[in-house]
Design a protein around this motif. Structure first.
Motif, PDB file in Angstrom:
ATOM      1  N   GLN A  52       0.018   5.496   4.816  1.00 20.01           N
ATOM      2  CA  GLN A  52      -0.339   4.279   4.076  1.00 20.01           C
ATOM      3  C   GLN A  52      -1.655   4.493   3.337  1.00 20.01           C
ATOM      4  O   GLN A  52      -2.592   5.105   3.848  1.00 20.01           O
ATOM      5  CB  GLN A  52      -0.461   3.086   5.019  1.00 20.01           C
ATOM      6  N   THR A  53      -1.741   3.985   2.118  1.00 18.66           N
ATOM      7  CA  THR A  53      -2.926   4.158   1.277  1.00 18.66           C
ATOM      8  C   THR A  53      -4.185   3.670   1.996  1.00 18.66           C
ATOM      9  O   THR A  53      -4.209   2.565   2.541  1.00 18.66           O
ATOM     10  CB  THR A  53      -2.762   3.395  -0.048  1.00 18.66           C
ATOM     11  N   PRO A  65      -6.869  -5.476  -2.180  1.00 18.88           N
ATOM     12  CA  PRO A  65      -5.474  -5.944  -2.179  1.00 18.88           C
ATOM     13  C   PRO A  65      -5.368  -7.386  -2.635  1.00 18.88           C
ATOM     14  O   PRO A  65      -6.218  -8.212  -2.302  1.00 18.88           O
ATOM     15  CB  PRO A  65      -5.044  -5.798  -0.714  1.00 18.88           C
ATOM     16  N   VAL A  93      -4.234  -6.499  -9.469  1.00 20.68           N
ATOM     17  CA  VAL A  93      -5.169  -5.819  -8.579  1.00 20.68           C
ATOM     18  C   VAL A  93      -6.423  -5.458  -9.364  1.00 20.68           C
ATOM     19  O   VAL A  93      -6.357  -5.011 -10.506  1.00 20.68           O
ATOM     20  CB  VAL A  93      -4.515  -4.546  -7.998  1.00 20.68           C
ATOM     21  N   LEU A  98       4.471   3.464   3.980  1.00 22.56           N
ATOM     22  CA  LEU A  98       4.197   2.140   4.528  1.00 22.56           C
ATOM     23  C   LEU A  98       3.451   2.141   5.861  1.00 22.56           C
ATOM     24  O   LEU A  98       3.296   1.079   6.464  1.00 22.56           O
ATOM     25  CB  LEU A  98       5.519   1.372   4.697  1.00 22.56           C
ATOM     26  N   GLU A 147       4.249  -5.447   4.800  1.00 21.52           N
ATOM     27  CA  GLU A 147       4.974  -6.331   3.893  1.00 21.52           C
ATOM     28  C   GLU A 147       6.219  -5.697   3.289  1.00 21.52           C
ATOM     29  O   GLU A 147       7.235  -6.341   3.112  1.00 21.52           O
ATOM     30  CB  GLU A 147       4.022  -6.776   2.767  1.00 21.52           C
ATOM     31  N   GLY A 177      -0.895   4.757  -3.515  1.00 21.75           N
ATOM     32  CA  GLY A 177      -0.862   3.349  -3.912  1.00 21.75           C
ATOM     33  C   GLY A 177       0.419   2.892  -4.571  1.00 21.75           C
ATOM     34  O   GLY A 177       0.489   1.754  -5.051  1.00 21.75           O
ATOM     35  N   GLU A 225       3.342   2.190  -3.169  1.00 28.51           N
ATOM     36  CA  GLU A 225       3.989   1.135  -2.389  1.00 28.51           C
ATOM     37  C   GLU A 225       3.252  -0.199  -2.507  1.00 28.51           C
ATOM     38  O   GLU A 225       3.822  -1.253  -2.230  1.00 28.51           O
ATOM     39  CB  GLU A 225       4.088   1.547  -0.922  1.00 28.51           C
ATOM     40  N   MET A 226       2.000  -0.178  -2.920  1.00 29.14           N
ATOM     41  CA  MET A 226       1.223  -1.401  -3.081  1.00 29.14           C
ATOM     42  C   MET A 226       1.263  -1.934  -4.506  1.00 29.14           C
ATOM     43  O   MET A 226       0.570  -2.900  -4.834  1.00 29.14           O
ATOM     44  CB  MET A 226      -0.229  -1.161  -2.651  1.00 29.14           C
TER      45      MET A 226
END
Length: 407
Positions: A42-43, A80, A88, A124, A129, A177, A179-180
């Protein structure tokens, strides 16, 4: 004399090892990136940093020059968003910020134009989320297909392109980033480390590790340059190609298309393990990944003497996509090109499972609407609200089955 023989032996051994490292490490790369030790990459986490360090070392082994803002790395700091409609904000200070890292290497052939080849390496973590995992037990989402597979093919292409197709330079980018919200690719486009006006086109590989038995391969962005469709067809000896013209989609190529750069995005389809802990390295089709790498290499080779490719805007298919108040709880088979919407997976404790729908069922009618493809399925679904009931007709093998679904 003995020393000379030993030195010669070591030199031969080293050259063989280098060749093996460069040409046959797809499985090894995926296995490391999708291991539990990286805790889902995850980032902003230690797992993401370990993955970035691994990719950095691989870039060094492959002889790429550094093209980040700090060595191979391009840091980007963001806060975030709490409102999904907000943008963002990058480079903000204070509590609650996250720092991600793009990993960027350059193959400099002293050419006029550059080709960008990219894949995201973040995933993730333990869920969050974006996860489709519904068990209460915490579990690592290793993301072998999503997207250790794309990074492994990217590294394989670095090896293939060394000292070949030298009419272009190559910028290899492993994004974080994604996935975000495509953050790493978005940040690079706004803060490039090369002259993006000299970029001929961009290739993106996101989820290329689960090629099915029918050898389906989706390629998005085929309308973003007039030459793409012809070249894709002329080198296709292995795949059932499914082409989409739009340069906009849920992956990093979108950031480059929006900067007027032609793009191609390669994808082998969703599956039951998508965004779940079951997306592990032993489930990947590694032979298929090598075939995809060879195919992309052949496309790049064909385009080597074409100069800077012409860019063409495409219809944004997402703008006409209906919005939903409910869902059936299925994973569509996005590579299915027959009539209807084929179900590639059924989520636990969701309307489709409760109604008795199964993987492989092809939805041909929902409510009063005939379903002929993905778009007509989405239009049919968009009219329902929570609490509604409807009939759904599916084709199961050679028979038609009717079920009642409760949204």
């Amino acid at each position: 004399m003995k020393n000379s023989i030993l030195i010669l032996f070591l030199a031969v051994l080293y050259s063989c090892t280098t060749a093996i490292n460069q040409e046959n490490r797809i499985t090894e790369d995926v296995t490391f990136l999708a291991s539990d030790d990286l805790e889902g990459r995850q980032t902003g986490t230690e797992g993401e940093k370990k993955a970035a360090n691994y990719i950095t070392k691989r870039f060094e082994e492959l002889g790429l020059s550094k093209k980040g803002t700090e060595g191979y790395l391009q840091h980007f700091t963001f806060k975030p968003k709490t409102n999904p409609h907000d943008e963002v904000k990058f480079d903000v200070n204070g509590d609650g910020t996250i720092t991600g890292n793009n990993v960027i290497g350059f193959l400099d052939n002293k050419a006029e134009n550059t080709i960008i080849i990219g894949a995201h390496y973040d995933h993730l973590g333990y869920g969050g989320e974006g996860s489709l995992y519904r068990d209460s037990i915490k579990a690592i989402h290793n993301g072998a297909d999503d997207n250790a597979s794309g990074v492994a093919v990217l590294l394989n292409l670095v090896a293939k392109l060394k000292e070949k197709n030298t009419n272009n330079n190559y910028l290899f980018m492993a994004f974080s980033g994604e996935e975000m919200g495509l953050l790493g690719s978005n940040y690079f486009v706004k803060n490039p480390t090369i002259d993006t006006k000299k970029v001929s086109y961009m290739i993106n590989m996101d989820m290329v590790g689960r090629m099915k038995k029918d050898s389906s391969l989706a390629v998005y962005g085929t309308g973003t340059s007039p030459i793409f469709k012809q070249v894709l067809k002329s080198h296709n000896d292995n795949f059932k190609l499914i082409q989409q013209e739009s340069g906009v989609g849920p992956s990093d190529h979108t950031s480059f298309y929006l900067a007027d750069i032609p793009v191609l995005h390669f994808f082998t389809g969703q599956h039951e393990d998508y965004h779940k802990p079951g997306d592990d390295s032993e489930k990947l089709n590694y032979d298929g990944m090598y075939l995809i790498s060879d195919y992309i290499f052949n496309i790049i080779s064909d385009l080597d003497d074409n100069g800077k490719l012409a860019f063409r805007t495409t219809k944004n298919e997402s703008e006409s996509t209906p919005r939903f108040k409910v869902g059936m709880g299925v994973i569509p088979d996005y590579l299915f090109d027959g009539e209807g919407m084929r179900i590639d997976g059924v989520s636990e404790d969701k309307p489709a499972q409760k109604a008795g729908l199964q993987k492989g069922d092809i939805v041909i009618k929902l409510g009063d609407s005939t379903v002929t493809n993905m778009m007509s399925y989405m239009r049919a679904l968009s009219v329902f609200e929570k609490g509604d009931k409807s009939k759904v007709v599916v084709k199961r093998g050679d028979t038609k089955v009717e079920k009642e679904i409760n949204f």
